[in-house]
Design a protein around this motif. Structure first.
Motif, short mmCIF file in Angstrom:
data_model
loop_
_atom_site.label_atom_id
_atom_site.label_comp_id
_atom_site.label_asym_id
_atom_site.label_seq_id
_atom_site.Cartn_x
_atom_site.Cartn_y
_atom_site.Cartn_z
N ARG A 177 0.86 -1.20 0.00
CA ARG A 177 0.00 0.00 0.00
C ARG A 177 0.89 1.24 0.00
O ARG A 177 2.03 1.19 0.47
CB ARG A 177 -0.91 0.04 1.24
N TYR A 178 0.34 2.34 -0.47
CA TYR A 178 1.09 3.59 -0.49
C TYR A 178 0.65 4.57 0.59
O TYR A 178 1.02 5.73 0.55
CB TYR A 178 0.99 4.24 -1.88
N LYS A 179 -0.14 4.10 1.55
CA LYS A 179 -0.49 4.94 2.69
C LYS A 179 0.79 5.30 3.42
O LYS A 179 1.70 4.47 3.54
CB LYS A 179 -1.44 4.21 3.64
N LEU A 180 0.85 6.50 3.96
CA LEU A 180 2.08 6.98 4.59
C LEU A 180 2.50 6.09 5.76
O LEU A 180 3.69 5.80 5.93
CB LEU A 180 1.91 8.43 5.05
N ASP A 181 1.55 5.61 6.56
CA ASP A 181 1.90 4.72 7.68
C ASP A 181 2.57 3.45 7.17
O ASP A 181 3.55 2.97 7.75
CB ASP A 181 0.65 4.36 8.49
N ALA A 182 2.05 2.89 6.07
CA ALA A 182 2.62 1.66 5.51
C ALA A 182 4.03 1.91 4.97
O ALA A 182 4.94 1.09 5.14
CB ALA A 182 1.72 1.12 4.40
N ARG A 184 6.14 4.31 5.98
CA ARG A 184 7.03 4.53 7.14
C ARG A 184 7.44 3.20 7.76
O ARG A 184 8.61 2.98 8.08
CB ARG A 184 6.33 5.40 8.18
N GLU A 185 6.46 2.32 7.93
CA GLU A 185 6.76 1.01 8.52
C GLU A 185 7.71 0.22 7.63
O GLU A 185 8.68 -0.38 8.10
CB GLU A 185 5.45 0.24 8.74
N MET A 187 9.90 1.33 5.60
CA MET A 187 11.23 1.94 5.58
C MET A 187 11.90 1.96 6.96
O MET A 187 13.01 2.46 7.10
CB MET A 187 11.15 3.35 5.01
N GLY A 188 11.21 1.42 7.97
CA GLY A 188 11.78 1.38 9.31
C GLY A 188 11.76 2.71 10.02
O GLY A 188 12.52 2.94 10.96
N LEU A 189 10.90 3.62 9.58
CA LEU A 189 10.78 4.94 10.21
C LEU A 189 9.70 4.86 11.27
O LEU A 189 8.55 5.23 11.04
CB LEU A 189 10.45 6.01 9.16
N VAL A 190 10.07 4.33 12.43
CA VAL A 190 9.09 4.12 13.50
C VAL A 190 9.33 5.14 14.60
O VAL A 190 9.82 6.22 14.36
CB VAL A 190 9.14 2.67 14.02
N GLY A 191 8.98 4.80 15.82
CA GLY A 191 9.10 5.76 16.92
C GLY A 191 7.75 6.39 17.14
O GLY A 191 6.72 5.72 17.10
N ASP A 192 7.75 7.71 17.35
CA ASP A 192 6.49 8.38 17.64
C ASP A 192 5.78 8.86 16.37
O ASP A 192 4.77 9.54 16.41
CB ASP A 192 6.70 9.57 18.58
N SER A 193 6.32 8.50 15.19
CA SER A 193 5.74 9.00 13.94
C SER A 193 4.29 8.56 13.76
O SER A 193 3.48 9.31 13.27
CB SER A 193 6.57 8.54 12.74
N LYS A 194 3.96 7.35 14.20
CA LYS A 194 2.58 6.88 14.04
C LYS A 194 1.63 7.65 14.96
O LYS A 194 0.52 7.98 14.57
CB LYS A 194 2.50 5.38 14.33
N GLU A 195 2.11 7.93 16.17
CA GLU A 195 1.28 8.69 17.11
C GLU A 195 1.04 10.12 16.59
O GLU A 195 0.01 10.72 16.85
CB GLU A 195 1.92 8.75 18.50
N ASN A 196 2.03 10.64 15.86
CA ASN A 196 1.91 12.02 15.36
C ASN A 196 1.36 12.08 13.93
O ASN A 196 1.31 13.15 13.36
CB ASN A 196 3.27 12.71 15.41
N ALA A 197 0.99 10.94 13.39
CA ALA A 197 0.39 10.95 12.05
C ALA A 197 -0.88 11.78 12.10
O ALA A 197 -1.61 11.79 13.09
CB ALA A 197 0.06 9.51 11.61
N HIS A 198 -1.15 12.50 11.05
CA HIS A 198 -2.32 13.36 10.92
C HIS A 198 -2.28 14.55 11.87
O HIS A 198 -3.30 15.12 12.20
CB HIS A 198 -3.62 12.57 11.07
#
Length: 200
Positions: A177-182, A184-185, A187-198
């Motif tokens: 999928r091309y959703k930004l969360d997918a 990021r995951e 590419m290994g760009l984790v941390g607080d990025s999911k909590e700060n999505a949107h």
């Protein structure tokens, strides 16, 4: 050719998924040095950024809340954006936020009010969504040049990361999928990025 025009990474949060009609409820941006790809910093060494909530006019908010379909869509958007009506309505009015944002971008333009010399916008799915809102607001508030074109962003150049991701992944199955969360995951760009999505 060497680029000396600053990049502006920006994002809108909105009350619906339709860029032609939505109310922008938050706008944020960071300035990137085109030669170092590092944040542009102020005199205290802090990244230079813009971030503002955007108040929805009361009459238009009343109209949304009175229409069951619009209200459901609005409440879904608030849930996704993790915003409350109170937070949004405490923000400045759209006209003021737009004026502040234009002034912010123009500080980094090579020549004021010239689309050929303005910052290069960077975003995710921004050409098809955020850029549409930029064009709308520019027309609405007269932020246009002699050819009736917006001058907030560069006239020709933009960097829409979703197009780069597609280019690199369209022939493999690693990314489903091309959703930004997918992305990021993947590419290994984790941390607080999911909590700060949107959160623009």
């Amino acid at each position: 050719m060497v680029n000396y025009i600053p990049y502006l990474v920006y994002d809108f949060e909105t009350d619906s998924p339709f860029p032609q009609t939505c109310h922008p409820i938050q706008l944020a941006a960071l300035v990137i040095n085109p030669r170092t790809l590092a944040y542009v910093k102020d005199n205290l060494g802090r990244p230079v950024y813009f971030n503002s909530m955007i108040k929805i006019p009361e009459a238009e908010l009343d109209e949304i809340m009175a229409d069951p379909k619009k209200k459901a869509q609005f409440e879904k958007a608030l849930s996704i954006n993790k915003k409350t009506i109170e937070e949004i309505q405490e923000g400045p009015e759209e006209k003021q936020v737009w004026a502040n944002f234009v002034a912010f971008t123009q500080r980094y333009a090579r020549k004021p009010k010239s689309a050929w010399d303005s910052v290069i916008p960077v975003g995710y799915n921004s050409d098809n969504f955020d850029r549409v809102i930029i064009e709308r607001l520019a027309q609405k508030y007269g932020t246009t040049d002699t050819e009736d074109q917006q001058y907030v962003f560069h006239k020709m150049y933009s960097v829409d990361v979703i197009k780069l991701i597609f280019m690199w992944h369209e022939s493999n199955t690693e990314l489903t999928r091309y959703k930004l969360d997918a992305v990021r995951e993947h590419m290994g760009l984790v941390g607080d990025s999911k909590e700060n999505a949107h959160d623009a």
